[in-house]
Each structure stands twice: as structure tokens, then as C-alpha cells.
Enzyme design. Structure first.
Site, mmCIF file in Angstrom:
data_model
loop_
_atom_site.group_PDB
_atom_site.id
_atom_site.type_symbol
_atom_site.label_atom_id
_atom_site.label_comp_id
_atom_site.label_asym_id
_atom_site.label_seq_id
_atom_site.Cartn_x
_atom_site.Cartn_y
_atom_site.Cartn_z
ATOM 1 N N THR A 96 7.597 -6.618 -51.638
ATOM 2 C CA THR A 96 7.030 -5.833 -52.749
ATOM 3 C C THR A 96 6.841 -4.342 -52.080
ATOM 4 O OG1 THR A 96 5.710 -7.635 -53.448
ATOM 5 C CG2 THR A 96 4.764 -5.722 -54.035
ATOM 6 N N LYS A 171 6.127 -6.160 -61.190
ATOM 7 C CA LYS A 171 5.159 -6.707 -60.126
ATOM 8 C C LYS A 171 3.936 -6.076 -60.189
ATOM 9 C CE LYS A 171 4.192 -8.677 -56.272
ATOM 10 N NZ LYS A 171 3.825 -10.202 -55.659
ATOM 11 N N LYS A 246 -2.906 -4.253 -51.320
ATOM 12 C CA LYS A 246 -1.674 -3.498 -51.153
ATOM 13 C C LYS A 246 -1.161 -3.341 -52.524
ATOM 14 C CE LYS A 246 2.964 -4.470 -49.944
ATOM 15 N NZ LYS A 246 4.304 -5.128 -49.504
HETATM 16 P P1 NAD Z 1 5.438 -11.007 -43.035
HETATM 17 O O1 NAD Z 1 4.871 -9.922 -42.404
HETATM 18 O O2 NAD Z 1 5.021 -12.515 -42.950
HETATM 19 O O3 NAD Z 1 7.143 -10.961 -42.938
HETATM 20 C C1 NAD Z 1 7.785 -9.667 -43.156
HETATM 21 C C2 NAD Z 1 8.726 -9.874 -41.832
HETATM 22 O O4 NAD Z 1 9.454 -8.686 -41.692
HETATM 23 C C3 NAD Z 1 8.182 -10.030 -40.639
HETATM 24 O O5 NAD Z 1 8.465 -11.218 -39.797
HETATM 25 C C4 NAD Z 1 8.583 -8.727 -39.598
HETATM 26 O O6 NAD Z 1 8.704 -9.009 -38.411
HETATM 27 C C5 NAD Z 1 9.909 -8.527 -40.255
HETATM 28 N N1 NAD Z 1 10.327 -6.939 -40.102
HETATM 29 C C6 NAD Z 1 9.523 -5.949 -40.095
HETATM 30 N N2 NAD Z 1 10.203 -4.690 -39.889
HETATM 31 C C7 NAD Z 1 11.560 -5.222 -39.716
HETATM 32 C C8 NAD Z 1 12.773 -4.653 -39.566
HETATM 33 N N3 NAD Z 1 12.921 -3.176 -39.205
HETATM 34 N N4 NAD Z 1 14.004 -5.566 -39.247
HETATM 35 C C9 NAD Z 1 14.002 -6.833 -39.605
HETATM 36 N N5 NAD Z 1 12.793 -7.498 -39.671
HETATM 37 C C10 NAD Z 1 11.638 -6.847 -39.804
HETATM 38 O O7 NAD Z 1 5.242 -10.662 -44.832
HETATM 39 P P2 NAD Z 1 5.449 -11.857 -45.789
HETATM 40 O O8 NAD Z 1 4.093 -12.344 -46.343
HETATM 41 O O9 NAD Z 1 6.666 -12.575 -45.823
HETATM 42 O O10 NAD Z 1 5.725 -10.769 -47.188
HETATM 43 C C11 NAD Z 1 6.934 -10.195 -47.380
HETATM 44 C C12 NAD Z 1 7.053 -9.388 -48.386
HETATM 45 O O11 NAD Z 1 6.833 -10.130 -49.617
HETATM 46 C C13 NAD Z 1 5.986 -8.070 -48.691
HETATM 47 O O12 NAD Z 1 6.560 -7.098 -49.174
HETATM 48 C C14 NAD Z 1 4.706 -8.873 -49.337
HETATM 49 O O13 NAD Z 1 3.947 -7.839 -50.143
HETATM 50 C C15 NAD Z 1 5.623 -9.736 -50.357
HETATM 51 N N6 NAD Z 1 4.908 -10.773 -50.969
HETATM 52 C C16 NAD Z 1 4.211 -11.659 -50.234
HETATM 53 C C17 NAD Z 1 3.645 -12.659 -50.590
HETATM 54 C C18 NAD Z 1 2.639 -13.795 -49.816
HETATM 55 O O14 NAD Z 1 2.210 -14.598 -50.307
HETATM 56 N N7 NAD Z 1 2.810 -13.573 -48.426
HETATM 57 C C19 NAD Z 1 3.458 -12.979 -52.117
HETATM 58 C C20 NAD Z 1 4.334 -12.130 -52.789
HETATM 59 C C21 NAD Z 1 4.940 -11.228 -52.352
#
Ligand code: NAD
Length: 295
Positions: A96, A171, A246
């Protein structure tokens, strides 16, 4: 069976990648947190040590990263996805992020002859694990047609929202409705409490009347009326207040850029900002009802 590179194996990415493995795809995953790639290989995927290794030979590359700056960096850096992807690879960003970054990164991919869609999700970690996510997809028709079967291995609903960036637009507009409606429902239940109207009675009326909405009937912010809502488990997330904040900030950034007046969206962003900064960032976003009660 497709060869898929998956970058960002966090709370959402790892279970999404796991569902691709279950569907029979060959998934090579990369994350800057190395143990996460080990978790993918433990369930039948491949641990890639670099972005280039995840992208090499892939038919499709999926990213699930925290925010716009990470997406720009992972795609556009010299050792990034756009440079490493083979000719004909399809790029899918499910993070997102802001609409402007989504459109800019897609334009850079297109310049290199690569098709790209933005495909943010709703459904949270539970939806990612169950393979029931909703994908909102922005990008050209042909890219959407190629993305759909891959996304269907991770979700139940896949909607083409239009051109590049429109998945992100869908979204943040949806989540602005959600943030505003959760506050509205919370205020109504708090007022009812002070007026001596029982929460269940208000629910019985409003859930069948014009006040009906998802924030009430699926995710009621007070304990009782909806047994599955986080209110019944001390507001354990669910969807955290930090995530809601966010998305509301992204909506406000987009509203400012598009010169659209969104006073309730702005008020919701401000309230969730206060809620999060008072130590509730990790709580479910419906916990705002307790904050409003004390405010
Ligand atoms: P998270 O922080 O658990 O996962 C993100 C991952 O990206 C981490 O493991 C991090 O180490 C990795 N990362 C960061 N920089 C990187 C790079 N340069 N190279 C490789 N990996 C890298 O976050 P999440 O909860 O999995 O959410 C991910 C996305 O999904 C976000 O944009 C969030 O807004 C969206 N989202 C999350 C939810 C939720 O409930 N968690 C729901 C809908 C949407």
C-alpha cells in the site's frame, strides 16, 4: 506453474508467498531480514540472497513492502527489480503506497518494456493466510489479464480498478471510508451509552436501518453485538491503528495533490494520529472507541 520472484516476506508477504507455493508455483523469495527467506525455503520455496537472484528467470515478480520509499528503492535502484527482471517479466506491487509513486515506478518499468500493475490488498494477515485477500488492481488490460491468475492463488476477489495507480486510489478511498465510519459508529455507541440506550438495542435498530455499515455489522467497536469483532478480545489487532493512520495519511496526501476537500478524512487522520501517539499504535483501529470515551 510459473516462476515467481517475491520480495518482502513480512507479515503479509510470507503467507502470500506460501499460497503461491501451495498452488504449485516455483517461488524465489528475498527479504532484507534473512531469516524470513529461510522460512520460505522451509515451506517449499527458494531463498534468494539478492533482488537479482529473486528476479532471475522469473515470469512474474511480486513485491510486498512497507511504503512508497521502499518500493521506489527496490524497483529503481541500480541492483533493483527493473534492472534485474528479464524481458517479458510481469511486475506486481501489492504494497500500500502513494498513488504518485505507484504511477512513477510503473512508468519507469514501461520505459524498460516491462508490464507492471499496482495490486494493493485488503483482508489483512488473516486474509493473506487463508488466501482470501481482495486485490485492487491498476494497470493496462493486458497486464491485468496476466496478473489475475497469479493473484487468484492468493485471494478471492480481484478487481481491475483502471489504469496505473488506480489500485492504490481504490485502496485509500476505501480505507478513508472505513476510518471515518469507524469513528462515526464509535461516537453513536458512546452517545447511546450516555442516553441509557443499550448497545445491543442500538445495534438491533441501526444494523437494520440507514446507519448500517461494515464498521458496525462486521466489526462493531463495542463488545457484544458482533462476537468476532476485536472489541471482544481487548482490541487485539486485527488491523492496527498504525496501519489505519498510514492509509488515512496517504488519502490526505492524495486529496491535497488532487485539490479535493475531505474534511472528515482529515479529522479521521488527526484522531487516529492522536490515538496512535498515545501508545495505541499496535492496538486494533476499532479501539478508537475507548480513546473517544476518555477524550
Ligand atoms: P511488514 O513490515 O511485516 O513486511 C514488509 C517486509 O518488507 C519486511 O519483512 C521488510 O524486512 C521487507 N523489506 C523492507 N525493505 C526491503 C527491501 N529493500 N528489500 C527486501 N525486503 C524489504 O509489513 P506487512 O504487514 O507485511 O505489510 C506490507 C504491505 O502491505 C504494507 O504496504 C502494508 O500497508 C500493506 N498491508 C498490510 C496489511 C496488514 O494487515 N498487515 C493489510 C493490508 C495491506
Amino acid at each position: 506453474m510459473a516462476r515467481i520472484g517475491f520480495i518482502g516476506l513480512g507479515n503479509m508477504g510470507l503467507p502470500m508467498a506460501a499460497n503461491l507455493v501451495k498452488a504449485g508455483h516455483a517461488v524465489a523469495g528475498f527479504d532484507v531480514v534473512k531469516p524470513l527467506t529461510g522460512k520460505l525455503s522451509a515451506i517449499g520455496g527458494l531463498a534468494a540472497e539478492t533482488i537479482a537472484m529473486a528476479c532471475g528467470g522469473a515470469d512474474a515478480i511480486i513485491t510486498m513492502l512497507p511504503a512508497g520509499e521502499h518500493v521506489r528503492n527496490v524497483y529503481c535502484a541500480s541492483a533493483g527489480v527493473i534492472g534485474a527482471a528479464g524481458a517479458g517479466a510481469l511486475l506486481i506491487d501489492s504494497s500500500t503506497i502513494d498513488v504518485a509513486t505507484a504511477r512513477d515506478v510503473a512508468a519507469r518499468a514501461t520505459e524498460k518494456g516491462l508490464a507492471m500493475v499496482d495490486a494493493p490488498v485488503s483482508g489483512g494477515v488473516a486474509g493473506a493466510q487463508a488466501g482470501t485477500l481482495t486485490f485492487m488492481v491498476g494497470g493496462p488490460d493486458a497486464a491485468f489479464a496476466r496478473a489475475r491468475p497469479i493473484l487468484e492463488a492468493m485471494g478471492k476477489t480481484v478487481v481491475h480498478a483502471g489504469g496505473s495507480g488506480n489500485g492504490q486510489a481504490a485502496k485509500i478511498c476505501n480505507n478513508m471510508i472505513l476510518g471515518v465510519s469507524m469513528i462515526a459508529v464509535s461516537e453513536a455507541f458512546l452517545l447511546a451509552e450516555k442516553l441509557g440506550l443499550d448497545a445491543q438495542r442500538l445495534f438491533d435498530v441501526a444494523s437494520k436501518s440507514s446507519g448500517q455499515c461494515w464498521s458496525m455489522t462486521s466489526y462493531c467497536p463495542v463488545p457484544g453485538p458482533v462476537p468476532t469483532s476485536p472489541a471482544n478480545r481487548d482490541y487485539q489487532a486485527g488491523f492496527t491503528a498504525a496501519m489505519m493512520l498510514k492509509d488515512l495519511k496517504l488519502a490526505q496526501d492524495a486529496a491535497r495533490a488532487a485539490q479535493v476537500v475531505t474534511p472528515l478524512g482529515a479529522a479521521a487522520a488527526e484522531l487516529y494520529g492522536l490515538f496512535a501517539s498515545h501508545g495505541h499504535a499496535g492496538e486494533d483501529f476499532s479501539g478508537i472507541v475507548r480513546f473517544l470515551r476518555g477524550a
